[in-house]
Write a protein that holds these residues in place. Structure first.
Motif, short mmCIF file in Angstrom:
data_model
loop_
_atom_site.label_atom_id
_atom_site.label_comp_id
_atom_site.label_asym_id
_atom_site.label_seq_id
_atom_site.Cartn_x
_atom_site.Cartn_y
_atom_site.Cartn_z
N GLY A 20 56.28 25.25 37.13
CA GLY A 20 54.96 25.83 37.33
C GLY A 20 53.90 25.16 36.50
O GLY A 20 53.93 23.98 36.27
N ALA A 139 59.08 24.24 39.61
CA ALA A 139 58.48 24.79 40.83
C ALA A 139 58.81 23.87 41.99
O ALA A 139 58.69 22.65 41.87
N THR A 176 60.62 29.21 42.14
CA THR A 176 60.49 28.79 40.75
C THR A 176 61.77 29.14 40.00
O THR A 176 62.43 30.14 40.31
#
Length: 508
Positions: A20, A139, A176
């Motif tokens: 992320g 991610a 994620t």
């Protein structure tokens, strides 16, 4: 549970783990070290060649292997290369091969040797890793992820795809995965797919037996969180119940549907299943295992030469839940058990088999049971030696201390049984009830529509007048008239002296 752990780790790799927003500058080498450490934490050995590049790191000739000696099995994942590129914003992108072969070799003692080759493929897979070396976020997204059976050999005999096949596909995948290594390893994962489908089939040319299962679902999701303490060994069952291990997870999907068929010497049987929603949750730590699964709007159909008439049934809601202690304790631990089958209906064709005149109400039927209580476990359920001793000695694995019936509901054919109550158990008194710990408590029951149902069963010829008289006499012994017509109620009590009372009258 060991298989679940391995599959979870393999799935994490197959989905490429993921990340992320950037929190600090990560290097490609740090990202590879983190991925390698995570795989080793799940029991895989990792072999690869690392080559530094101007933009990051190329990892080639990657081989991940996990061995289960007790099952004489090996799983191996190979990749030609993984490219890690430092993006200049503190994050690192990872590029995996479009095709990844996975081999599984198993030869359990006394069973056929199986050699299986799977092919994992991805379309448009993008992976970005951010964070810092001790807390990395992966991610990812992909247009499609798929896994297929490529080769199968059983006891040295090759089985072609025309004889056995398996394909599983997920579309529009996002997710994620966060890995933290402050104390042990913590892994948190969330994955979503817009749709998924599967197709499995086998055909035995020697016997003409064949089978087919295919189906799909939408809005698939999987989430999990696991804490793997220092020294955690996925091959050691006791590691699952000691030393700080814990795991929670949930999965579900909407609009599930499946078609199946099976062919043998009698002919071909086929059917379908459908579901509106399916949800599963689990949790496990060093003391207890918790499991909860529920589904709505289910339907099932089956027809075939060995089925006298087509079966068509449906259910508005089904659920099962369980909480069980898994480690030895000197103090009582919580337990729970629940079952719900609500809104069960079957076709008029089935009803007409035993009720052609429609004498019985055909309202949806329900069975619901909700129990909670406390037990004292004497052994760790993941200790093979302790469980083996129980088998050899015949000792009990624990003792029952308390039990609460939160709800009992049975509704069918116009009658309804309900109940609730609670008991404690004296394990020092095993004489009063013939080896069972003496209970102390009360349960309250209600019964509606019983006499009307009995009358209808007599009229249908399913119950004789003599049998009905015995049933009514039994109800009169244990119950008193309820608050409405054709209703009964009963209060069954076991007191501290071990006396059994029905509505205040002693019957034992």
């Amino acid at each position: 549970m060991r298989r679940i752990t391995r599959l979870s780790s393999c799935s994490a790799l197959a989905l490429a783990l993921a990340g992320g927003p950037a929190f600090a500058d990560l290097t490609a080498e740090q990202v590879w070290d983190g991925l390698e450490s995570a795989m080793q934490g799940f029991g895989y050995s990792v072999a690869a060649t690392e080559t530094a590049t101007s933009s990051g790191l190329d990892v080639t000739d990657v081989v991940l292997r996990i061995v289960a000696p007790e099952e004489n099995s090996t799983v191996e994942v190979t990749m030609e290369s993984i490219a890690l590129v430092e993006r200049g914003d503190g994050s690192v992108s990872m590029t995996f091969p479009a095709t990844v072969p996975i081999t599984i070799d198993a030869a359990p003692e006394g069973e056929e040797a199986v050699n299986m080759a799977l092919t994992y493929t991805n379309d448009g897979l993008e992976v970005v890793v951010s964070g810092d070396p001790g807390n990395m976020t992966y991610a990812y997204n992909a247009n499609q992820l798929a896994i297929s059976l490529a080769e199968l050999t059983v006891d040295g005999t090759a089985i072609g795809r025309e004889e056995a096949r398996f394909d599983f596909v997920m579309d529009d995948v996002t997710g994620t995965t966060i890995t933290a290594t402050a104390q042990g390893t913590q892994i948190t994962q969330n994955v979503q797919a817009a749709a998924a489908s599967y197709d499995m089939a086998f055909n035995d040319p020697e016997t003409d037996e064949a089978g087919l299962v295919s189906g799909g679902m939408s809005a698939l999701f999987v989430s999990s969180a696991a804490n793997l303490p220092e020294g955690f060994d996925p091959n050691d069952p006791q590691s699952l119940a000691a030393g700080g291990f814990s795991a929670t997870g949930a999965m579900g999907y909407d609009n599930g549907e499946m078609q199946f068929a099976a062919t043998d010497s009698a002919g071909t049987s086929s059917g379908t299943t459908q579901s509106g929603t399916v949800r599963l949750e689990f949790a496990m730590d060093g003391s207890a295992l918790r499991y909860d699964v529920a589904a709505t709007d289910q339907a099932f159909s089956l027809s075939g030469p060995e089925v006298p008439l087509p079966i068509n049934v449906s259910m508005a809601e089904s659920a099962f839940k369980m909480t069980a202690p898994i480690s030895r304790s000197d103090a009582p631990q919580d337990m729970a058990l629940g079952l719900t089958l609500r809104g069960f209906e079957m076709s008029d064709l089935l009803w007409n088999v035993f009720d052609p005149g429609a004498a019985l109400p055909r309202d949806p039927a329900t069975i619901a049971l909700d129990l909670t209580g406390q037990v004292t476990p004497f052994v760790n359920l993941f200790d093979p030696e302790a469980m083996a001793r129980l088998d050899s000695t015949g000792d009990v694995p624990g003792q029952l201390n308390a039990l609460t019936l939160n709800d009992l509901t049975i509704e069918a054919a116009g009658a309804k049984l309900g109940g609730s109550g609670s008991f404690t158990f004296d394990n020092d008194d095993l004489q009063t009830f013939g080896g069972f710990p003496r209970p102390n408590g009360e349960v309250n029951l209600t019964l509606e529509g019983a006499n009307t149902l009995i009358d209808k069963l007599i009229a249908m010829g399913l119950l004789t007048s003599e049998d009905a008289m015995g049933a009514r006499m039994m109800m009169s012994m244990f119950a008193v008239p309820g608050d409405s017509p054709d209703s009964l109620k009963s209060s069954l009590t076991v007191n501290e002296e071990g006396h059994v009372l029905a509505n205040g009258m002693r019957i034992q």
